[in-house]
Design a protein around this motif. Structure first.
Motif, short mmCIF file in Angstrom:
data_model
loop_
_atom_site.label_atom_id
_atom_site.label_comp_id
_atom_site.label_asym_id
_atom_site.label_seq_id
_atom_site.Cartn_x
_atom_site.Cartn_y
_atom_site.Cartn_z
N ILE A 316 0.82 -1.22 0.00
CA ILE A 316 0.00 0.00 0.00
C ILE A 316 0.85 1.26 0.00
CG2 ILE A 316 -1.78 1.28 1.24
CD1 ILE A 316 -2.80 -1.38 2.33
N THR A 317 1.77 1.36 0.95
CA THR A 317 2.56 2.60 1.07
C THR A 317 3.36 2.92 -0.20
OG1 THR A 317 2.68 2.38 3.48
CG2 THR A 317 4.35 3.77 2.41
N PRO A 318 4.14 1.99 -0.74
CA PRO A 318 4.92 2.35 -1.95
C PRO A 318 4.05 2.63 -3.18
CG PRO A 318 5.18 0.01 -1.39
CD PRO A 318 4.49 0.64 -0.24
N ILE A 319 2.96 1.88 -3.35
CA ILE A 319 2.10 2.10 -4.52
C ILE A 319 1.37 3.44 -4.40
CG2 ILE A 319 0.03 1.28 -5.71
CD1 ILE A 319 1.05 -1.50 -5.49
N PHE A 320 0.90 3.77 -3.21
CA PHE A 320 0.28 5.08 -2.99
C PHE A 320 1.27 6.19 -3.34
CE2 PHE A 320 -3.57 4.81 0.08
CZ PHE A 320 -4.22 3.98 -0.81
N LYS A 395 -1.12 -5.69 -8.11
CA LYS A 395 -2.01 -5.65 -9.26
C LYS A 395 -3.40 -5.16 -8.87
CE LYS A 395 -3.82 -8.55 -13.00
NZ LYS A 395 -3.81 -9.92 -13.59
N LEU A 396 -3.94 -5.69 -7.75
CA LEU A 396 -5.28 -5.28 -7.32
C LEU A 396 -5.30 -3.81 -6.94
CD1 LEU A 396 -8.21 -5.91 -6.52
CD2 LEU A 396 -7.36 -6.45 -4.24
N LEU A 397 -4.33 -3.38 -6.14
CA LEU A 397 -4.33 -1.99 -5.69
C LEU A 397 -4.14 -1.03 -6.87
CD1 LEU A 397 -4.52 0.01 -3.43
CD2 LEU A 397 -2.09 -0.33 -2.95
N LEU A 400 -7.45 -0.66 -8.50
CA LEU A 400 -8.34 0.18 -7.71
C LEU A 400 -8.02 1.66 -7.91
CD1 LEU A 400 -8.47 -1.85 -4.37
CD2 LEU A 400 -10.35 -1.55 -6.00
N LEU A 401 -6.75 1.98 -7.97
CA LEU A 401 -6.37 3.37 -8.19
C LEU A 401 -6.72 3.82 -9.61
CD1 LEU A 401 -2.92 3.36 -6.34
CD2 LEU A 401 -4.95 4.69 -5.71
N LYS A 402 -6.62 2.92 -10.56
CA LYS A 402 -7.03 3.24 -11.94
C LYS A 402 -8.54 3.49 -11.99
CE LYS A 402 -6.79 1.60 -16.74
NZ LYS A 402 -8.20 1.95 -17.02
N LYS A 403 -9.29 2.66 -11.28
CA LYS A 403 -10.74 2.85 -11.21
C LYS A 403 -11.08 4.20 -10.58
CE LYS A 403 -14.85 0.75 -9.03
NZ LYS A 403 -15.74 0.75 -10.20
#
Length: 420
Positions: A316-320, A395-397, A400-403
């Protein structure tokens, strides 16, 4: 020549002076009293060693109050005891506001006069020690020379020792600053003055970077802290918005409190509110409970907590963080903010038309609760879902951010605003 006596009695009446001198004969051998009339008080105080002034009231209450102010102006390190002919509640209250330490009357017992005078010496000694220590702290750079507040790095260093105090543990950690839109319009030192004039004597305030101030408010809850922030906002005025992030201290480390308060500050800025405490967003949820007794075992809780921590730190932290940088580049006229901690993880997109958020909360056991919410006219439908901890992947996160981004753009750029 300097008067070596440490007590000054101010009165225009010889019989009053005689009575007081008789009653205070039980003072320490090192204590000596000088006497002067009202007109001579200012001259007597200059270049003197007086620690205590016994001020006999005059016939005019307003003139008595003026004398108190004069004594404080000429010799601020002197404690004042007001000597009254008889009780006068109105004068007493106003005299306290003007700076007296205590009062007694001509009819007071000897021990009462003695105890209150000795207490003056005690408080004077405490203040002298405090002033001396403050000079050392200024010299060592622990106290900021511009604001008179502690420096952030030294607060961080000493927090472990402070946190042993139960009042501290039962208090609030806060970060307060001005809204970015007003920081260039006013000196942040004005905020420092508003904070200093609003907090209690045992509250701990430190100055941080970029106009931020750190607060440790002992023995208070979130509602009480809200009242304090409101008071600071009133002193700043409506044109200079205050923003504050709060965290409950408890047994948390400084790093955890700093992170939670910083995240609260991000939340209050993006939501255009005065303050936020992300712990207020924790909603008890027992939906994860199962009839199988194995789910209630402590070892299972620790196992899932370990999994959650890894998902938080490694996914979560790095992808955010990475997507914040990407969206800031690709989405025009959009405020992009995010934070991630063990209470909630929020990714926010906002412009004048719409405010969209992806919120991820750990339910305390085996699942993530996920919401994509939009506030604004003609916005997309909100999304709610729950997933097992193990399903939170890169991949899921990312999807979700793309959505979140795609649904935000449907409204955010509905009027033809340029975007990627």
């Amino acid at each position: 020549m300097i008067d070596n006596n440490n007590i000054l009695l101010v009165t225009d009446y010889e019989e009053v002076a005689k009575s007081v001198l008789e009653k205070l004969i039980l003072l320490r051998e090192s204590d000596s009293i000088s006497v002067c009339n009202v007109k001579s008080v200012k001259k007597m105080l200059e270049n003197s060693l007086y620690s205590v002034v016994l001020l006999h009231e005059t016939d005019d209450d307003d003139y008595t109050l003026k004398l108190i102010s004069t004594i404080k102006e000429v010799k601020n390190d002197t404690e004042i005891l007001l000597l009254l002919n008889s009780p006068n509640p109105r004068l007493i209250l106003k005299a306290y506001d003007s700076g007296i330490f205590d009062y007694f009357t001509m009819e007071s017992d000897e021990y009462d006069m003695l105890i209150k005078t000795v207490n003056c010496f005690k408080i004077r000694t405490i203040k002298d020690i405090s002033n001396r220590n403050e000079k050392f702290l200024y010299q060592q750079g622990v106290i900021d020379s511009k604001t008179g507040l502690y420096q952030y790095k030294h607060l961080k260093e000493v927090f472990y020792e402070l946190a042993d105090n139960l009042k501290i543990q039962n208090g609030i950690f806060g970060i307060i600053t001005l809204d970015d839109s007003t920081k260039t319009k006013i000196s942040t030192n004005r905020l420092a003055l508003a904070i200093k004039s609003s907090v209690r004597m045992d509250d701990i305030i430190a100055v941080g970077k970029a106009g931020t101030y750190y607060m440790i408010i002992p023995n208070i809850d979130v509602d009480g802290t809200k009242d304090l922030i409101n008071k600071i906002q009133e002193k700043m005025g409506d044109d200079f918005k205050v923003r504050a992030g709060l965290a409950k201290i408890g047994n948390n480390s400084f790093e955890t409190l700093d992170k939670n308060a910083q995240d609260g500050l991000v939340a209050t800025i993006k939501n255009n509110t005065m303050l936020a405490c992300i712990e207020d967003n924790i909603v008890p949820n027992n939906a994860w409970l199962d009839d199988d007794e194995t789910f209630s075992k402590k070892k299972d809780f620790k196992l899932f907590k370990t999994i959650f921590d890894k998902k938080l730190n490694n996914v979560i932290t790095p992808i955010f963080f990475r997507h914040q940088k990407e969206f800031e580049t690709k989405l025009a006229n959009t405020s992009v903010s995010q934070y991630a901690n063990n209470v909630e993880c929020v990714f926010s997109l906002k412009n004048e038309l719409i405010h969209s958020e992806l919120t991820i909360r750990y339910n305390g056991y085996a699942k993530f609760k996920i919401e994509i919410t939009h506030s604004g006219l003609d916005s997309a439908e909100n999304t709610k879902m729950e997933i097992p901890l193990k399903d939170m992947t890169n991949k899921l996160l990312t999807s979700l951010l793309k959505k979140l981004k795609d649904e935000y753009k449907q409204t955010a750029f509905a009027k033809g605003t340029e975007d990627a």
